[in-house]
Structure formats: structure tokens, C-alpha cells
Write an enzyme that holds these catalytic residues in place. Sequence first.
Site, short mmCIF file in Angstrom:
data_model
loop_
_atom_site.label_atom_id
_atom_site.label_comp_id
_atom_site.label_asym_id
_atom_site.label_seq_id
_atom_site.Cartn_x
_atom_site.Cartn_y
_atom_site.Cartn_z
N HIS A 1 71.47 40.05 37.22
CA HIS A 1 71.78 39.92 38.59
C HIS A 1 72.29 41.29 39.14
O HIS A 1 73.10 41.41 40.07
CB HIS A 1 73.30 38.99 39.03
N SER B 1 63.30 67.43 51.67
CA SER B 1 63.34 66.77 53.15
C SER B 1 63.07 68.15 54.27
O SER B 1 63.70 68.96 53.83
CB SER B 1 64.84 66.19 53.48
N GLU C 1 58.70 55.91 44.48
CA GLU C 1 58.44 55.33 45.97
C GLU C 1 56.94 54.95 46.14
O GLU C 1 56.61 53.86 46.44
CB GLU C 1 59.37 55.80 46.97
N LYS D 1 68.31 67.53 49.68
CA LYS D 1 67.63 66.39 49.41
C LYS D 1 66.49 66.78 48.16
O LYS D 1 65.97 67.69 48.33
CB LYS D 1 66.85 65.76 50.37
#
Length: 458
Positions: A155, A276, A289, A282
Site C-alpha cells: 500500500h 529544465s 517517465e 532540476k
Amino acid sequence: MKLWGGRFTKETDELVNRFNASITFDKRFFKQDILGSIAHVTMLEKQGILTCDEKDAIVTGLKGILDDIENGSLVIDETAEDIHSFVEGTLIERIGEPGKKLHTGRSRNDQVALDMRLYIRDEIIEVNDLVKDLMKVIHRIMKENITTYMPGFTHLQKAQPVTFAHHMGAYFEMFRRDRGRLRDIYDRMNYCPLGAGALAGTTYPLDRNDTATLLKFDGPTFNSMDSVSDRDYLIELLSAFSTIMMHMSRLCEEVIMWNSDEYHFVEMDDTYSTGSSIMPQKKNPDIAELIRGKTGRVYGALTAILTTMKGIPLAYNKDMQEDKELTFDAVDTVKGCLALCEGMLDTMKINPEKMEASAKQGFTNATDAADYLVNHGVAFRDAHGIIGQLVLTCIEKGISLDELPLEEYKKISPVFEEDIYDAISMETCVERRNTIGAPGPTAMKAVIAMNEEYLEET
Ligand code: ARG
């Protein structure tokens, strides 16, 4: 060159030509098309349907076309209808009369069924190898992290301590099954449709066993209508690809979390990260992804082909041409993602201290604390309640179970002694879990040894 037209009195509309054509994508299997034709004419000659000279002229012509496409001196003409028309047309242009006999006893329906199978067979082997390469990296990470303790989750809540070797070992199993599926598909699809003709076989005395053997199939297919309209193997393949993507996507999702500041269990290498345009600090895990994102695209291909096939009456219908672009796209996507996933994992830095600290903070040893009581004669249900109370005390104090003083333990149960701290240390919690498949080092080493053998043998 058009392969048909005799019964037509008008030229087809230009838009129709383009809509109908498949050359822009089926040119991908020019090699398979030519090798299939070579096997076909080799058999035709053995059966006395072509003379030896005719067969030799055709084979030499086809080999020349193959060489020239491969060395770039012959460019595939995208105004042709499909790769079959292009190869046959070029052959006739080059060798004249014998070239016109190439298509004897054959239809483009069995031809395309053959080409696609030959192409897919090669791709299955390549994808299988790429999955194996990914597994080798996972195997290396496993060997290096047998005592890298980390929280195991259920969970997404910290549950019990495991090791990074054990966590990565779960993916090893998934990819092992994926390879098994690819093998099964290969074995089931490896039958030769050549000779099925348009749908009803042919009146020529073809030797279908011979072409099947020449093309390294396990034998010919048994029903000519099914042969030209079966796309089950593509559905199975896209399903297996979807599962591979799903597994990679889950792994990538974890890597993205682990790579975040909140976890910091791992760090993506600069070579596999992106920046970025606005935020200078970043370093983003775009590759993970994108693999996660491209999973949807492969599922899309599976859904598309299932939908295309569901209403098609026997035998061949042009709808089936739609199988190509989506399968090709899925093949490219899966292969690209596998290679990138491998590189990403191989260069990823692992932070064992962060993992262990996180495992210590989340009461992942609470089950082991209860087991301590059970080993001292307390019934498990009572032990569960006692440790629950201790966890509550720790939460109130903002400490972990191993930081709680012995007096506090004794206040709740006199059974506790100094050795409780050893019983709930990360090392003990993991080390005592040694049933096969568990994270304990003895069990883990046994599995790693079996994995090593698997990687050597398959
Ligand atoms: N491009 C076609 C396909 O991919 C080849 C078969 C054409 N057959 C036909 N009867 N028009 O399915």
C-alpha cells in the site's frame, strides 16, 4: 509496376492508390520478401514447375535486388503499391521473361502472411536478447546488494525490511516470464503459410514441406483459409510486449520515486537525466517517465489489432494490412525502451545508507518484534497488540522501536530483555528470512546462483 489491371478499364484514383498502398511501411521487410521468393522458386524448380535456367535467373535476379537495396544502389520506389509489387516489378525489369514466372502458385495473401512471420520471428529473437541484457544488469545489481537493507512496501506504506537485491529480484522474475512468453509465441507461430495461395491452396503440385524446411519453419500450416487470415500470433506478441512494457513501467515508476529528493534511494546518472529550461536546479528522470508513458502506446497497438480482427469474415480482407504499422511501431518502441532501461539501470547510483535509514524509520521491524514475543511463549494475536501499543508510544515520542528504552518495553510486557534490540535490527530481520524466495542472504544467494545458471543457459 501494378500486379493487376487487366480487368479494369479506368485508372484508379490517385487518392485511392495512396490510401491502398502499404509500401511506405512494408518496405521494412524487403529482405524477408526476397528470401521467401527464393525458397518458393527453389521449390517450384524441384517440382518441375520451373526449369533450372528459369529458377537460376530468378534467384540471381532476386539476390541482386537484395544486395542493391542493402548497399543503397537500389532505392525502393514508394509509388509502388507494396513491397511485393516492387520486388516483382524490379525483377521483371531486370531479367525479363523468367521474372514473370515468380508468382506462379502464389498470392500476395500467403506471401504477406509469410513475410510478416519471417520478420516477426527475427524480431522476437532480438527482443528476447534485449530482455536478457536488461536481466543481466538486474543480476549484477542483485549480486552487489545482498545486504543493502531497504523498506519493503505494501500500500506504499513501509511494511517489512527487504534488501535491494530482493526488490530487484522481483523484476528478474517478471522478465524471466516475459522471455518464456516470447519463446512460446515463437514456437506456436513457427509454421509456414506459403502455398496457401489466395485462400484455397493451389492446383500446382507445390511441396509445402519443402518451402517450410527451406525457411526453417517447423512445418507448413494446415488450413489455407486460416493461413492467410490468422493474425493471432501478432495479438499474442502485442500482448507479451504489453506485459514487458508494463513491467518496465512499474520499474520506472519506482525508479522515479526512488530518485526523488524525498527518497533519494538512487540517483540517475547525468547521462540518463535531463534538465529544465527554466529551473536550473532540476535533473529530471525523463527516460524513466518516457518508458512509462510509451507503455500506453503498446497497449494501444494491442487494442487496435484486437478491434480490427474481431469482425473480419474469412479469409483475407484488406483490413489486415493495418496489422503492420501498429506492430512495427510496437516493435520499435519495445526495443528502444528495453535498451534505454538497461542503460539507465546500469548507470544508476545506489544509496544504501538512505535505504537503510528509511527502513529503520518506518517500524518495518514491528512484525519481528511480535515474533520475538511469540518465540517467548506469547500468542501471536496478543503479541500483535503489545507491539501495536509500543509503536504508538514510539510515534508519540518521535523515535523508532530500536531507540525505545528497555524500561518502556518492560512496562508493557516483562518478557522483553536486552536481546530485543538484536532481534529487531535490520540485519536480523532480513537474515532470518531464509525460506526460498525470501530476502535472507542464504535464500538470496541460492536464487542468484540459479539465476546465474539461467543466464548462462538460455
Ligand atoms: N499489403 C497487403 C497487406 O499487407 C498485402 C496483401 C495484399 N493482398 C490483396 N489481396 N490485396 O495485407
